[in-house]
Write an enzyme that holds these catalytic residues in place. Structure first.
Site, PDB file in Angstrom:
ATOM      1  N   SER A   1       0.785  -1.249   0.224  1.00 20.60           N
ATOM      2  CA  SER A   1      -0.030   0.180   0.042  1.00 20.60           C
ATOM      3  C   SER A   1       0.756   1.251   0.108  1.00 20.60           C
ATOM      4  CB  SER A   1      -0.761   0.198   1.465  1.00 20.60           C
ATOM      5  OG  SER A   1      -1.876  -1.436   1.681  1.00 20.60           O
TER       6      SER A   1
HETATM    7  N1  SAH Z   1      -0.605  -4.289   4.342  1.00 18.76           N
HETATM    8  C1  SAH Z   1       0.006  -5.045   2.686  1.00 18.76           C
HETATM    9  C2  SAH Z   1      -0.353  -5.107   1.617  1.00 18.76           C
HETATM   10  C3  SAH Z   1      -1.360  -5.958   1.840  1.00 18.76           C
HETATM   11  S1  SAH Z   1      -2.353  -6.334  -0.226  1.00 18.76           S
HETATM   12  C4  SAH Z   1       1.354  -4.313   2.807  1.00 18.76           C
HETATM   13  O1  SAH Z   1       1.794  -3.111   3.961  1.00 18.76           O
HETATM   14  O2  SAH Z   1       2.247  -5.243   2.162  1.00 18.76           O
HETATM   15  C5  SAH Z   1      -3.644  -7.374   0.521  1.00 18.76           C
HETATM   16  C6  SAH Z   1      -3.919  -8.539   0.955  1.00 18.76           C
HETATM   17  O3  SAH Z   1      -4.530  -9.585   1.323  1.00 18.76           O
HETATM   18  C7  SAH Z   1      -2.378  -9.437  -0.255  1.00 18.76           C
HETATM   19  O4  SAH Z   1      -1.864  -9.394   0.080  1.00 18.76           O
HETATM   20  C8  SAH Z   1      -3.657 -10.551  -0.350  1.00 18.76           C
HETATM   21  O5  SAH Z   1      -3.132 -11.794  -0.742  1.00 18.76           O
HETATM   22  C9  SAH Z   1      -4.205 -10.767   0.562  1.00 18.76           C
HETATM   23  N2  SAH Z   1      -5.338 -11.737   0.800  1.00 18.76           N
HETATM   24  C10 SAH Z   1      -6.571 -11.304   0.262  1.00 18.76           C
HETATM   25  N3  SAH Z   1      -7.910 -11.794   0.846  1.00 18.76           N
HETATM   26  C11 SAH Z   1      -6.757 -12.342   2.074  1.00 18.76           C
HETATM   27  C12 SAH Z   1      -7.429 -13.854   2.866  1.00 18.76           C
HETATM   28  N4  SAH Z   1      -9.006 -14.002   2.944  1.00 18.76           N
HETATM   29  N5  SAH Z   1      -6.840 -13.536   3.923  1.00 18.76           N
HETATM   30  C13 SAH Z   1      -5.520 -13.294   3.660  1.00 18.76           C
HETATM   31  N6  SAH Z   1      -4.879 -12.832   3.129  1.00 18.76           N
HETATM   32  C14 SAH Z   1      -6.166 -12.430   2.406  1.00 18.76           C
END
Ligand code: SAH
Length: 198
Positions: free
Chosen positions: A52
Site C-alpha cells: 500500500s
Molecule cells: N498490508 C500489505 C498490503 C496488502 S495487499 C502491505 O503492507 O504490503 C492485501 C493482501 O491481502 C494481499 O497480499 C492479499 O493476498 C491478501 N488477502 C486477500 N484476501 C485475503 C484473505 N482472505 N486472507 C488473508 N489474506 C488475504
C-alpha cells in the site's frame, strides 16, 4: 516521505510518524523496485498484489489509536510492511496472508530486521486468528465485499476498533467500526479480500 506525504497531509500521531520513519520500506519491495520504495503510491509485490501507499498505511494505523500495549490482528500481510509499522506501535501483531509465497517473503523481511513481535500466518484471514483472540484492534488491508467478515468482530475486545475497506454502491471506502458503530473515513482502493480460503 514523512514530511511530504504524511505530516503535510494531516498525519499527526507521533507514534505512527516515528514508526513510518523507522521502518525501511525498501526491505519490503522487490529488489528491482527499491529505488521507488518511498514513492507516493502503491507498488506491485508479485502474485498480483501490492504494497500500500505509505499514506494509506499510516492513515490506517492512526485510526487504530494505538498507545503501545495493544495486541493487533492484520488481515492481508502482503509485503509485511504494514505489519512492520504496526509492530513499532503496539506490543504484538498477528498478521495473516493467504498467498504462501508472500507470507514466506514477509516473514523473511521481518526476521531480517529483527522484528520479533510479529507472527506471520498463512491462511484465510477472513476467519481471523481465533486461538490468539481477543485483539485490541483489527486492520484489514483488502477490500471486503459485504462488510468485514463476521469472525473478525467476534475476535475484538469491547470498544476495540476494526478498520477495513468495504465496497458500497460500486465504491470502496475505508470504515472504522467500534461497538457496532460504523464511521466512514475516506474513499480508497484496495485489492479484494478473497473470502473462502487459500
Ligand atoms: N498490508 C500489505 C498490503 C496488502 S495487499 C502491505 O503492507 O504490503 C492485501 C493482501 O491481502 C494481499 O497480499 C492479499 O493476498 C491478501 N488477502 C486477500 N484476501 C485475503 C484473505 N482472505 N486472507 C488473508 N489474506 C488475504
Amino acid at each position: 516521505m514523512v514530511e511530504r506525504q504524511l505530516r503535510r497531509r494531516g498525519i499527526d500521531d507521533e507514534r505512527v510518524l516515528t514508526a513510518m520513519a523507522e521502518v525501511p520500506r525498501e526491505k519490503f519491495v522487490p529488489r528491482e523496485m527499491s529505488d521507488r520504495a518511498y514513492a507516493d503510491g502503491a507498488l506491485p509485490i508479485g502474485e498480483d498484489q501490492t504494497i500500500s501507499q505509505p499514506w494509506i498505511v499510516a492513515r490506517m494505523v492512526v485510526l487504530l489509536e494505538l498507545e503501545g500495549p495493544e495486541r493487533v490482528l492484520e488481515v492481508g500481510t502482503g509485503s509485511g510492511y504494514g505489519a512492520a509499522v504496526l509492530s513499532r506501535c503496539c506490543s504484538h501483531v498477528v498478521t495473516v496472508e493467504r498467498i504462501p509465497a508472500l507470507s514466506e517473503r514477509a516473514r523473511g523481511a521481518l526476521a531480517g530486521l529483527g522484528y520479533r513481535n510479529v507472527e506471520v500466518r498463512t491462511g484465510n484471514g477472513a476467519a481471523g486468528a481465533a486461538d490468539r483472540a481477543p485483539f485490541d484492534a483489527i486492520v484489514v488491508t483488502a477490500a471486503a465485499g459485504k462488510g468485514p467478515p463476521e469472525a473478525l468482530s467476534e475476535q475484538l475486545v469491547p470498544g476495540g476498533a476494526l478498520v477495513c475497506p468495504v465496497e458500497r454502491e460500486g465504491d470502496e471506502r475505508l470504515v472504522r467500526i467500534r461497538d457496532g458503530q460504523v464511521e466512514h473515513i475516506a474513499a480508497v482502493r484496495f485489492v479484494p479480500l478473497v473470502e473462502g480460503g487459500p
